[in-house]
Design an enzyme around this catalytic site. Sequence first.
Site, short mmCIF file in Angstrom:
data_model
loop_
_atom_site.label_atom_id
_atom_site.label_comp_id
_atom_site.label_asym_id
_atom_site.label_seq_id
_atom_site.Cartn_x
_atom_site.Cartn_y
_atom_site.Cartn_z
N HIS A 10 0.86 -1.18 0.15
CA HIS A 10 -0.14 0.06 -0.11
C HIS A 10 0.76 1.31 0.22
O HIS A 10 1.15 1.78 1.24
CB HIS A 10 -0.82 0.02 1.18
N HIS A 12 1.39 4.93 -2.55
CA HIS A 12 0.90 5.83 -3.64
C HIS A 12 2.26 6.35 -4.14
O HIS A 12 2.90 7.35 -3.32
CB HIS A 12 0.00 7.07 -3.14
N HIS A 189 -9.38 1.02 -1.40
CA HIS A 189 -9.29 1.44 0.08
C HIS A 189 -10.91 1.47 0.61
O HIS A 189 -11.70 1.74 -0.07
CB HIS A 189 -9.02 3.08 -0.15
N GLU A 192 -11.21 3.38 6.28
CA GLU A 192 -9.98 4.29 6.51
C GLU A 192 -10.59 5.11 7.51
O GLU A 192 -10.52 5.27 8.81
CB GLU A 192 -9.27 4.64 5.46
N ASP A 270 1.72 3.99 2.82
CA ASP A 270 0.86 5.03 2.29
C ASP A 270 1.14 5.85 1.48
O ASP A 270 1.56 5.84 0.30
CB ASP A 270 -0.08 5.07 3.37
N ASP A 271 1.79 6.92 2.31
CA ASP A 271 2.28 8.31 1.25
C ASP A 271 3.34 8.73 2.42
O ASP A 271 3.24 9.84 3.22
CB ASP A 271 1.11 9.46 1.48
N1 ADE Z 1 -4.69 8.56 -1.89
C1 ADE Z 1 -3.33 8.88 -1.42
N2 ADE Z 1 -3.31 8.37 0.15
C2 ADE Z 1 -4.82 8.01 0.12
C3 ADE Z 1 -5.26 7.55 1.56
N3 ADE Z 1 -4.74 7.40 2.66
N4 ADE Z 1 -6.67 7.29 1.41
C4 ADE Z 1 -7.18 7.53 0.20
N5 ADE Z 1 -6.80 8.14 -0.88
C5 ADE Z 1 -5.44 8.28 -0.68
ZN ZN Z 2 -3.62 4.98 0.48
#
Ligand code: ADE
Ligand code: ZN
Length: 329
Positions: A10, A12, A189, A192, A270-271
């Site tokens: 996971h 991006h 997703h 969350e 994630d990011d």
């Molecule tokens: N796009 C990038 N990170 C995300 C996240 N945590 N939740 C939903 N969309 C995303």
């Molecule tokens: Zn994500």
Amino acid sequence: MDTPPCAELHLHVEGTLEPEMVLALGERIGIPLPYADAEDLRARLAFTDLQSFLDLYYANTAVLRTAQDFAELMAAYLRRAAVAHVRHAEVMFDPQAHLARGIPIEEVVEGLAAGMALGAELGVSSLLVAAFLRDRPAGEAMEVLEALLRAGAPIAGVGLDSAEVGHPAAPFADVFLRARAEGLRLTAHAGEEGPASNVTEVLDVLGVERVDHGIRAADDPDLVARLREEQVPLTVCPLSNVRLRAVGSIAAHPLPQLLAADVLVTVNSDDPAYFGGYVDDNYAALRAETALGRDDLARLATNSFTGSWLPAARAAELAAEVEAWRLAV
Ligand code: ADE
Ligand code: ZN
């Protein structure tokens, strides 16, 4: 801290855009940015919820224009992933975020693929996952899927991301059906910021094989039992959940509870450029701030290979590396 070899499931790629790279790319293409310097941008990484993050995340994609930009972004992530003991990464990108700015899809995927080839030389294999934006119309997602297929984009699967609350997954059923008919793997997703029922929705309506985040499933014992029985992988991102205030702290994170219930939980970043850490930092935070020990980290890492889209024989080989790590003290 010593963290296990793992797969990252996971991630991006746009979320790996470090402040220094935003500034450097912005300067290279000569676009004005509203930041004095990288520290100024870093100071703005204080989010109140998912949307407050997404606003900055999409704004910063303005610096990605050419195949070279995308290649450098992917290569930088995979270099950092190698340091984090990532042996395999399944990397999402948001085609619509780039198409909306007039960047041709071929430019995006050609660049990402070039970066992936550099990663392979470092010993990190990778797959590409095109994620559709759930706060945009499903018809647009279908058009983007068709464009990716026409372009022969080297994608292994599709996902669904962006703002969850108020944007049901059900309208995307046909897009996921079409992707499945093309032999693509499916993830989305859910759970969350939204409720456990959103996890059930992506399983039943989109037919996904795994769920990105899925942490709110912990609120519903029947769903937890289902996830355990069906061994549905959850790609959990602890530091992300804290930064976006989906959970109060790492110590209060439901991951240990889900793992104890034998759900196929995995750890991911994630990011990472926005949430203060890569996947090794996520493992280290769990070790430092929860009761999880070395054996638990090994189990999470083994789950990451089991939940990956690698051929079973390769996943088993990599799981053996985790076992060697577990025993090496
Ligand atoms: N796009 C990038 N990170 C995300 C996240 N945590 N939740 C939903 N969309 C995303
Ligand atoms: Zn994500």
